[in-house]
Design a protein around this motif. Sequence first.
Motif, PDB file in Angstrom:
ATOM      1  N   VAL A  34       0.883  -1.175   0.000  1.00 23.21           N
ATOM      2  CA  VAL A  34       0.000   0.000   0.000  1.00 23.21           C
ATOM      3  C   VAL A  34       0.920   1.225   0.000  1.00 23.21           C
ATOM      4  CG1 VAL A  34      -1.913   1.164   1.157  1.00 23.21           C
ATOM      5  CG2 VAL A  34      -1.672  -1.314   1.381  1.00 23.21           C
ATOM      6  N   TYR A  35       0.584   2.200  -0.845  1.00 24.85           N
ATOM      7  CA  TYR A  35       1.443   3.386  -0.993  1.00 24.85           C
ATOM      8  C   TYR A  35       0.610   4.657  -0.969  1.00 24.85           C
ATOM      9  CZ  TYR A  35       5.235   0.257  -2.227  1.00 24.85           C
ATOM     10  OH  TYR A  35       6.185  -0.723  -2.189  1.00 24.85           O
ATOM     11  N   ASP A  36       1.272   5.759  -0.574  1.00 22.23           N
ATOM     12  CA  ASP A  36       0.634   7.074  -0.606  1.00 22.23           C
ATOM     13  C   ASP A  36       1.350   7.924  -1.659  1.00 22.23           C
ATOM     14  OD1 ASP A  36      -0.883   6.246   1.555  1.00 22.23           O
ATOM     15  OD2 ASP A  36       0.459   7.140   3.040  1.00 22.23           O
ATOM     16  N   TYR A  37       0.582   8.793  -2.292  1.00 21.86           N
ATOM     17  CA  TYR A  37       1.179   9.710  -3.267  1.00 21.86           C
ATOM     18  C   TYR A  37       1.441  11.049  -2.600  1.00 21.86           C
ATOM     19  CZ  TYR A  37       0.416   6.326  -6.927  1.00 21.86           C
ATOM     20  OH  TYR A  37       0.486   5.201  -7.711  1.00 21.86           O
ATOM     21  N   GLY A  38       2.642  11.580  -2.790  1.00 18.28           N
ATOM     22  CA  GLY A  38       3.023  12.849  -2.156  1.00 18.28           C
ATOM     23  C   GLY A  38       2.638  14.041  -3.011  1.00 18.28           C
ATOM     24  N   GLN A  39       3.193  15.190  -2.632  1.00 21.80           N
ATOM     25  CA  GLN A  39       2.799  16.465  -3.241  1.00 21.80           C
ATOM     26  C   GLN A  39       3.046  16.502  -4.751  1.00 21.80           C
ATOM     27  OE1 GLN A  39       5.191  15.887  -1.125  1.00 21.80           O
ATOM     28  NE2 GLN A  39       7.081  16.986  -1.628  1.00 21.80           N
ATOM     29  N   ASN A  40       4.097  15.898  -5.238  1.00 24.26           N
ATOM     30  CA  ASN A  40       4.325  15.875  -6.691  1.00 24.26           C
ATOM     31  C   ASN A  40       3.633  14.678  -7.340  1.00 24.26           C
ATOM     32  OD1 ASN A  40       5.891  18.232  -6.991  1.00 24.26           O
ATOM     33  ND2 ASN A  40       7.591  17.175  -5.992  1.00 24.26           N
ATOM     34  N   GLY A  41       3.598  13.566  -6.602  1.00 18.64           N
ATOM     35  CA  GLY A  41       2.957  12.358  -7.134  1.00 18.64           C
ATOM     36  C   GLY A  41       1.484  12.577  -7.435  1.00 18.64           C
ATOM     37  N   VAL A  42       0.796  13.254  -6.531  1.00 17.76           N
ATOM     38  CA  VAL A  42      -0.645  13.429  -6.740  1.00 17.76           C
ATOM     39  C   VAL A  42      -0.904  14.283  -7.976  1.00 17.76           C
ATOM     40  CG1 VAL A  42      -0.941  15.431  -5.192  1.00 17.76           C
ATOM     41  CG2 VAL A  42      -2.860  13.911  -5.610  1.00 17.76           C
ATOM     42  N   LEU A  44       1.099  14.491 -10.686  1.00 17.25           N
ATOM     43  CA  LEU A  44       1.380  13.652 -11.862  1.00 17.25           C
ATOM     44  C   LEU A  44       0.234  12.662 -12.095  1.00 17.25           C
ATOM     45  CD1 LEU A  44       3.119  12.416 -14.099  1.00 17.25           C
ATOM     46  CD2 LEU A  44       4.485  11.266 -12.371  1.00 17.25           C
ATOM     47  N   LYS A  45      -0.247  12.082 -11.006  1.00 18.37           N
ATOM     48  CA  LYS A  45      -1.338  11.107 -11.106  1.00 18.37           C
ATOM     49  C   LYS A  45      -2.613  11.786 -11.641  1.00 18.37           C
ATOM     50  CE  LYS A  45      -3.152   7.525  -8.087  1.00 18.37           C
ATOM     51  NZ  LYS A  45      -3.786   7.378  -6.790  1.00 18.37           N
ATOM     52  N   ASN A  46      -2.919  12.960 -11.097  1.00 14.43           N
ATOM     53  CA  ASN A  46      -4.116  13.674 -11.577  1.00 14.43           C
ATOM     54  C   ASN A  46      -3.985  14.031 -13.053  1.00 14.43           C
ATOM     55  OD1 ASN A  46      -5.468  13.565  -9.181  1.00 14.43           O
ATOM     56  ND2 ASN A  46      -4.852  15.598  -8.476  1.00 14.43           N
ATOM     57  N   ASP A 378      -1.817   3.427 -11.443  1.00 13.43           N
ATOM     58  CA  ASP A 378      -0.523   3.327 -10.772  1.00 13.43           C
ATOM     59  C   ASP A 378       0.540   2.711 -11.694  1.00 13.43           C
ATOM     60  OD1 ASP A 378      -1.719   3.872  -7.881  1.00 13.43           O
ATOM     61  OD2 ASP A 378      -3.003   2.474  -8.955  1.00 13.43           O
ATOM     62  N   ARG A 379       0.120   1.732 -12.504  1.00 14.99           N
ATOM     63  CA  ARG A 379       1.079   1.141 -13.451  1.00 14.99           C
ATOM     64  C   ARG A 379       1.465   2.149 -14.521  1.00 14.99           C
ATOM     65  NH1 ARG A 379      -0.477  -5.203 -14.231  1.00 14.99           N
ATOM     66  NH2 ARG A 379      -0.470  -5.611 -11.998  1.00 14.99           N
ATOM     67  N   MET A 380       0.466   2.940 -14.922  1.00 19.25           N
ATOM     68  CA  MET A 380       0.737   3.986 -15.912  1.00 19.25           C
ATOM     69  C   MET A 380       1.723   4.990 -15.317  1.00 19.25           C
ATOM     70  SD  MET A 380      -0.047   4.817 -18.889  1.00 19.25           S
ATOM     71  CE  MET A 380       0.655   6.228 -19.731  1.00 19.25           C
ATOM     72  N   PHE A 381       1.494   5.358 -14.068  1.00 26.09           N
ATOM     73  CA  PHE A 381       2.375   6.273 -13.336  1.00 26.09           C
ATOM     74  C   PHE A 381       3.794   5.703 -13.314  1.00 26.09           C
ATOM     75  CE2 PHE A 381       2.566   9.490  -9.823  1.00 26.09           C
ATOM     76  CZ  PHE A 381       3.811   9.178  -9.297  1.00 26.09           C
ATOM     77  N   LEU A 382       3.889   4.410 -13.013  1.00 26.26           N
ATOM     78  CA  LEU A 382       5.209   3.769 -12.919  1.00 26.26           C
ATOM     79  C   LEU A 382       5.913   3.770 -14.281  1.00 26.26           C
ATOM     80  CD1 LEU A 382       7.152   2.329 -11.007  1.00 26.26           C
ATOM     81  CD2 LEU A 382       6.047   0.172 -11.602  1.00 26.26           C
ATOM     82  N   SER A 383       5.151   3.513 -15.341  1.00 27.09           N
ATOM     83  CA  SER A 383       5.777   3.470 -16.665  1.00 27.09           C
ATOM     84  C   SER A 383       6.284   4.862 -17.047  1.00 27.09           C
ATOM     85  CB  SER A 383       4.818   2.908 -17.723  1.00 27.09           C
ATOM     86  OG  SER A 383       3.713   3.759 -17.888  1.00 27.09           O
ATOM     87  N   VAL A 384       5.525   5.900 -16.709  1.00 22.00           N
ATOM     88  CA  VAL A 384       5.946   7.269 -17.025  1.00 22.00           C
ATOM     89  C   VAL A 384       7.194   7.622 -16.213  1.00 22.00           C
ATOM     90  CG1 VAL A 384       5.281   9.707 -16.829  1.00 22.00           C
ATOM     91  CG2 VAL A 384       3.626   8.051 -17.698  1.00 22.00           C
ATOM     92  N   LEU A 385       7.158   7.273 -14.936  1.00 25.19           N
ATOM     93  CA  LEU A 385       8.285   7.602 -14.049  1.00 25.19           C
ATOM     94  C   LEU A 385       9.569   6.889 -14.504  1.00 25.19           C
ATOM     95  CD1 LEU A 385       8.728   9.200 -11.391  1.00 25.19           C
ATOM     96  CD2 LEU A 385       8.406   7.057 -10.172  1.00 25.19           C
ATOM     97  N   CYS A 386       9.441   5.577 -14.754  1.00 29.30           N
ATOM     98  CA  CYS A 386      10.632   4.792 -15.113  1.00 29.30           C
ATOM     99  C   CYS A 386      11.252   5.283 -16.417  1.00 29.30           C
ATOM    100  CB  CYS A 386      10.291   3.315 -15.256  1.00 29.30           C
ATOM    101  SG  CYS A 386       9.928   2.545 -13.681  1.00 29.30           S
ATOM    102  N   SER A 387      10.399   5.596 -17.408  1.00 33.91           N
ATOM    103  CA  SER A 387      11.003   5.961 -18.692  1.00 33.91           C
ATOM    104  C   SER A 387      11.451   7.413 -18.705  1.00 33.91           C
ATOM    105  CB  SER A 387      10.053   5.667 -19.845  1.00 33.91           C
ATOM    106  OG  SER A 387       8.870   6.332 -19.612  1.00 33.91           O
TER     107      SER A 387
END
Length: 514
Positions: A34-42, A44-46, A378-387
Amino acid sequence: MAQQDDVFKKIVSHAKEYGFVFPSSEIYDGLSAVYDYGQNGVELKNNIKRYWWDAMTLLHENIVGIDSAIFMHPTIWKASGHVDAFNDPLIDNRDSKKRYRADVLIEEQIAKIDDKISKEVAKAAKRFGDAFDEGQFRATNARVLEYQAHRDALHERFSQAMNDNDLEGLRQIIIDEAIVCPISGTKNWTEVRQFNLMFKTEMGSTADGSMTVYLRPETAQGIFVNYLNVQKTGRMRIPFGIAQIGKAFRNEIVARQFIFRMREFEQMEMQFFVRPGEELKWFNQWKEWRLMWHKALGLGDEKYRYHDHEKLAHYANAATDIEFRMPFGFKEVEGIHSRTNFDLSQHEKFSGKKIQYFDPEINESYTPYVIETSIGVDRMFLSVLCSSYEEEQLPGGDTRVVLHLPAPLAPVKCAVLPLVRKDGLPEKAREIVDDLKFDFATHYEEKDAIGKRYRRQDAIGTPYCITVDHQTLEDNTVTLRERDTMEQHRVAIADLHKLIHERVSLSSLLRKLK
Ligand code: GAP
């Protein structure tokens, strides 16, 4: 592989250090998967969610959105098949008392054989240099052929056991392959049992007679059970779609790889209702449209591939995954499924309500067929972050960590930086922020040397830094620094809005999806 693991570890710690993703309940030592999204994560996710939502609901006149509740009538999950069949096969090691997914243990065994083959190929490629013919080597090398034959037989046996729901068969593969528990190192395995992935809770007080309800394991059922409401109130005509973004919950046994497999996650799902017989045409159309949506982000076309399913669920007549090349290999990010009329028919049967569509064009009533597109936020977020992550070597031996995020997804679009904290520069910079902030997520930063501030913005992927210096006070120009090239241009303050908009607006991205 080890190098890729290192990069992934760095990405995970970067995500924490820069306020993208934190482990949940960290001060209590965390809660697994289980993870929380921080000030920048939220942010990017939005932005990812907004890109998906607008691509669905703005670009398609015949797609509307809903937001259904997480709690639903428990019979829905009986009708959908989740109560009876949403299971993972589990096995325990008696010595370590650790629990594993039997299918994952076998998949890892297959991956180990693949690794051995790759190592043989790499060794030979090094030995033979330019003269190396990989195809010929794979077809003739005795050791590779032996590994390959073992792998194919194992894969065949595994697929058969999974398809037949043969739990004893899965256990026997684990025994025959001599798979050991990574903790105890022993082969002291229990039987394989099915484990339902849905979380349960109670609704209502026990005195009144409470009811067991489930946390939804997918958002799709909220769409199916609202099909009639939306079709009637929206006067929708087939073909049409209903889109939804929301949380889903699965009690995953093997939860690993950061936010790739979580117990609480978010899905963006769209059910497209079509005339029976036209579903495969629409399936192919949606396959194409969804890949186009991914590629428009510019993360690299070579990072995507389709994985068409050979074995289909009993209610599906076509299914494919869009896979993305993560640091730990190609992995599913989105599923596109032709689900026939299974779900609507089941809800018709279990609810006793008629769920039919009268098609005026052919003068017929029918239960619509459905094409589903289902992507994990979240997977989409991870793919964007990793690449996007890069440790860049700069001329002069310096390095910088930069996130080359697609500009419309970046959490902060521009940062306004007074060169020094005096001489009226902060006031001038604030004036610029006050103008830009209505249209763009804008940061103001005056602390530390300018180079350090640039690095901080690079690390969170801010596409533009605007530097206010003494010349600004004389001629109303600033320097505009571009994140990826680090090039700086002198531009008029009056032109900033237009220049930034061209690159960072979501509409520029949406326009690529013709
Ligand atoms: N309604 C269809 C459905 O739920 P799925 O393949 O089980 O299909 C769809 O899930 C997408 O949801 C996956 O492609 C993945 O992106 C995401 N997803 C599924 N389980 C997940 C998990 N445990 N953690 C994060 N994302 C997950």
